[in-house]
Write an enzyme that holds these catalytic residues in place. Structure first.
Site, PDB file in Angstrom:
ATOM      1  N   THR A   1       0.864  -1.177   0.000  1.00 52.65           N
ATOM      2  CA  THR A   1       0.000   0.000   0.000  1.00 52.65           C
ATOM      3  C   THR A   1       0.904   1.232   0.000  1.00 52.65           C
ATOM      4  OG1 THR A   1      -1.668  -1.231   1.208  1.00 52.65           O
ATOM      5  CG2 THR A   1      -1.842   1.164   1.277  1.00 52.65           C
TER       6      THR A   1
ATOM      7  N   GLU B   1      -3.544  -6.506   7.609  1.00 53.57           N
ATOM      8  CA  GLU B   1      -2.902  -6.695   8.931  1.00 53.57           C
ATOM      9  C   GLU B   1      -3.282  -8.043   9.551  1.00 53.57           C
ATOM     10  OE1 GLU B   1      -0.708  -4.594   9.452  1.00 53.57           O
ATOM     11  OE2 GLU B   1      -1.388  -2.673   8.646  1.00 53.57           O
TER      12      GLU B   1
HETATM   13  C1  LIG Z   1      -5.425  -4.246  -0.803  1.00 53.09           C
HETATM   14  C2  LIG Z   1      -4.348  -4.900  -0.008  1.00 53.09           C
HETATM   15  C3  LIG Z   1      -3.352  -4.122   0.572  1.00 53.09           C
HETATM   16  C4  LIG Z   1      -2.312  -4.737   1.285  1.00 53.09           C
HETATM   17  N1  LIG Z   1      -1.305  -3.962   1.802  1.00 53.09           N
HETATM   18  C5  LIG Z   1      -0.225  -4.577   2.361  1.00 53.09           C
HETATM   19  C6  LIG Z   1       0.936  -3.803   2.759  1.00 53.09           C
HETATM   20  O1  LIG Z   1       0.940  -2.574   2.691  1.00 53.09           O
HETATM   21  N2  LIG Z   1       2.037  -4.484   3.212  1.00 53.09           N
HETATM   22  C7  LIG Z   1       2.047  -5.839   3.319  1.00 53.09           C
HETATM   23  O2  LIG Z   1       3.080  -6.384   3.756  1.00 53.09           O
HETATM   24  N3  LIG Z   1       0.964  -6.603   2.979  1.00 53.09           N
HETATM   25  C8  LIG Z   1      -0.155  -5.990   2.493  1.00 53.09           C
HETATM   26  N4  LIG Z   1      -1.249  -6.750   2.109  1.00 53.09           N
HETATM   27  C9  LIG Z   1      -1.171  -8.203   2.220  1.00 53.09           C
HETATM   28  C10 LIG Z   1      -2.052  -8.758   3.330  1.00 53.09           C
HETATM   29  O3  LIG Z   1      -1.456  -8.479   4.582  1.00 53.09           O
HETATM   30  C11 LIG Z   1      -2.213 -10.258   3.071  1.00 53.09           C
HETATM   31  O4  LIG Z   1      -3.021 -10.400   1.920  1.00 53.09           O
HETATM   32  C12 LIG Z   1      -2.854 -10.983   4.248  1.00 53.09           C
HETATM   33  O5  LIG Z   1      -1.975 -11.012   5.342  1.00 53.09           O
HETATM   34  C13 LIG Z   1      -3.252 -12.425   3.887  1.00 53.09           C
HETATM   35  O6  LIG Z   1      -2.194 -13.099   3.283  1.00 53.09           O
HETATM   36  P1  LIG Z   1      -2.403 -13.893   1.885  1.00 53.09           P
HETATM   37  O7  LIG Z   1      -3.103 -12.983   0.967  1.00 53.09           O
HETATM   38  O8  LIG Z   1      -1.082 -14.421   1.473  1.00 53.09           O
HETATM   39  O9  LIG Z   1      -3.370 -15.066   2.258  1.00 53.09           O
HETATM   40  P2  LIG Z   1      -2.908 -16.520   2.773  1.00 53.09           P
HETATM   41  O10 LIG Z   1      -1.937 -16.372   3.882  1.00 53.09           O
HETATM   42  O11 LIG Z   1      -2.509 -17.334   1.605  1.00 53.09           O
HETATM   43  O12 LIG Z   1      -4.284 -17.076   3.351  1.00 53.09           O
HETATM   44  C14 LIG Z   1      -5.320 -17.599   2.506  1.00 53.09           C
HETATM   45  C15 LIG Z   1      -6.469 -18.067   3.406  1.00 53.09           C
HETATM   46  O13 LIG Z   1      -6.017 -19.099   4.295  1.00 53.09           O
HETATM   47  C16 LIG Z   1      -6.276 -18.721   5.643  1.00 53.09           C
HETATM   48  N5  LIG Z   1      -5.189 -19.222   6.494  1.00 53.09           N
HETATM   49  C17 LIG Z   1      -3.865 -19.046   6.315  1.00 53.09           C
HETATM   50  N6  LIG Z   1      -3.178 -19.644   7.297  1.00 53.09           N
HETATM   51  C18 LIG Z   1      -4.102 -20.200   8.130  1.00 53.09           C
HETATM   52  C19 LIG Z   1      -4.021 -20.972   9.339  1.00 53.09           C
HETATM   53  N7  LIG Z   1      -2.850 -21.235   9.922  1.00 53.09           N
HETATM   54  N8  LIG Z   1      -5.168 -21.380   9.909  1.00 53.09           N
HETATM   55  C20 LIG Z   1      -6.361 -21.096   9.339  1.00 53.09           C
HETATM   56  N9  LIG Z   1      -6.503 -20.379   8.202  1.00 53.09           N
HETATM   57  C21 LIG Z   1      -5.390 -19.944   7.612  1.00 53.09           C
HETATM   58  C22 LIG Z   1      -6.342 -17.194   5.619  1.00 53.09           C
HETATM   59  O14 LIG Z   1      -7.069 -16.699   6.734  1.00 53.09           O
HETATM   60  C23 LIG Z   1      -7.024 -16.949   4.298  1.00 53.09           C
HETATM   61  O15 LIG Z   1      -8.406 -17.130   4.455  1.00 53.09           O
HETATM   62  C24 LIG Z   1      -2.314  -6.139   1.445  1.00 53.09           C
HETATM   63  C25 LIG Z   1      -3.349  -6.919   0.903  1.00 53.09           C
HETATM   64  C26 LIG Z   1      -4.360  -6.309   0.173  1.00 53.09           C
HETATM   65  C27 LIG Z   1      -5.441  -7.174  -0.420  1.00 53.09           C
END
Ligand SMILES: Cc1cc2nc3c(=O)[nH]c(=O)nc-3n(C[C@H](O)[C@H](O)[C@H](O)COP(=O)(O)OP(=O)(O)OC[C@H]3O[C@@H](n4cnc5c(N)ncnc54)[C@H](O)[C@@H]3O)c2cc1C
Length: 399
Positions: free
Chosen positions: A162, A377
């Site tokens: 972001t 977050e």
């Molecule tokens: C618009 C936007 C802005 C963002 N801005 C930033 C930023 O500025 N900086 C930054 O670093 N990141 C940023 N993010 C990233 C964001 O923090 C991640 O998308 C988020 O932490 C989820 O990670 P992932 O997308 O890899 O999902 P994944 O980790 O792949 O998870 C996929 C699904 O599996 C579930 N899951 C994963 N592990 C487990 C578990 N152990 N037990 C149960 N369920 C689980 C999750 O809850 C989710 O439903 C941004 C994301 C978006 C969409």
């Protein structure tokens, strides 16, 4: 605003800041938000006015040119701004986290050099942990920095930054070889200073902005690091802080969670305001729809959720401000407020009937913005891991 989402015990200064921000939101954000959002246009004029108001330095101490306000003041300001347009709160969100990291974990040289420019908004901050292959599981990052003399050379790909283009400073978590036995102690946070804008400069590429469901206007980008050379002194906290990056970033994420809870509260306050107004304007079967108990009860449930989210957010902010760790409280506030935000915007959307589906109506925008609160977050599942782990430790039965 009426009686919900009020905060007791504010100082006169806090009350004055909030009144000024609320008036700014009503006059300068709400009337323009829908149009800017539809065009996916960065709110330049709004951001310039926020700089003037000192909002980029709201939590930065006065000695570094900021307002020196608390996390609570910041969170309440964010709630007000998100009530106007959540994307605008996103412009200061990562900036605030990076300023917090520099203040808490930076060297005095880093604080003195970076914080004054951050306080004015001249240098903007982005926060980068996520990668294409991982978000929740931070330990799986693959971007790495290798020591080469007094420098490190960084290679890899970060995702979802972001403010990734407009930022001049990116707090970036990478792998380093510290020879530690835990993956968590082999991660380091670098304060990468870069040219604002898209394109390639000195081994850092910001390719373009990602197209999103909502959260328009503010850019979210990738960041490709290809042989980017940075001095060891750019490690957050200096060279001796190599290997502490994960713990530093988790501290930043804790205040970030209060911030997302506040944004969720702002969105749901607005969704409630729209619903309670519309319910008194729209008539069916000879009555305003608010006279149907099914609709009135929805309003009662929505208001209760707004109130609960707000109180938990305030509680989490106050706990951090008192100098205590707020991992559980911030996790609970973020989890509850984001889930309630999703529910309240959905109910407001339903109260609007067919018009809720029309881009003419503000609720259509809120409905698309709310889901990001469930993700940013840390997802709800991640919050529940944090809450349950901490409580199982605290309530552990003797063996
Ligand atoms: C618009 C936007 C802005 C963002 N801005 C930033 C930023 O500025 N900086 C930054 O670093 N990141 C940023 N993010 C990233 C964001 O923090 C991640 O998308 C988020 O932490 C989820 O990670 P992932 O997308 O890899 O999902 P994944 O980790 O792949 O998870 C996929 C699904 O599996 C579930 N899951 C994963 N592990 C487990 C578990 N152990 N037990 C149960 N369920 C689980 C999750 O809850 C989710 O439903 C941004 C994301 C978006 C969409």
């Amino acid at each position: 605003m009426g009686r919900i989402a009020q905060t007791d015990g504010l100082t006169d200064v806090q009350a004055d800041i909030l009144a000024a921000v609320r008036s700014f939101v009503d006059k300068e954000i709400l009337p323009y938000a829908n149009e800017l959002e539809r065009k996916d246009e960065f709110p330049d004029a709004i951001v310039e006015a926020m700089k003037e108001m000192g909002l980029f330095g709201i939590t930065i101490p006065e000695q570094y040119g900021g307002l020196g306000e608390s996390l609570l003041t910041y969170a309440l300001v964010v709630e007000e701004i998100a009530r106007g347009w959540m994307s605008v709160s996103g412009v200061i969100n990562t900036h605030f986290i990076v300023a917090y990291l520099v203040l808490q974990h930076g060297t005095e040289e880093q604080r003195a050099r970076l914080l004054p420019k951050m306080a004015t908004g001249e240098v903007r901050g982005a926060f980068s942990m996520s990668e294409p292959g991982c978000g929740s599981d931070v330990s799986a990052i693959t971007t790495r920095a290798d020591r080469d003399g007094d420098d490190y050379v960084v290679n890899g790909q970060k995702m979802w930054l972001t403010n990734g283009a407009r930022a001049g400073l990116v707090a970036t978590l990478v792998k380093t070889d510290e020879g530690a036995d835990s993956v968590y102690r082999n991660m380091t946070t670098f304060l990468l200073e870069k040219e604002p804008g898209f394109g390639t400069h000195g081994g850092i590429t910001i390719p373009g902005k990602l197209d999103k469901l909502g959260y328009k206007g503010v850019e979210t980008t990738e960041m490709i690091l290809d042989g980017h050379r940075t001095p060891a002194s750019s490690i957050l906290g200096g060279p001796e802080a190599a290997g502490k990056g994960f713990y530093q970033m988790m501290d930043g994420v804790e205040v970030g969670r209060v911030n997302v809870a506040a944004r969720a509260c702002g969105i749901m306050i607005r969704a409630f305001e729209l619903a309670i107004a519309y319910a008194q304007q729209r008539r069916t079967f000879g009555h305003q729809i608010a006279d149907h108990q099914a609709i009135a009860f929805k309003l009662a449930e929505m208001a209760t959720k707004v109130e609960a989210g707000h109180l938990m957010m305030v509680n989490a902010a106050r706990k951090k401000d008192s100098g205590q760790r707020n991992d559980v409280e911030a996790g609970m506030a973020k989890f509850l407020a984001s889930e309630y935000c999703h529910e309240v915007t959905t109910e407001s959307f339903r109260i609007h009937g067919g018009y809720g589906y029309s881009k003419e109506y503000e609720i259509e925008r809120l409905y698309r913005e709310a889901p990001f609160m469930l993700i940013g977050e840390g997802t709800s599942e991640v919050q529940k891991r944090i809450i349950s782990r901490a409580l199982l430790k605290e309530y552990k039965l003797p063996r």
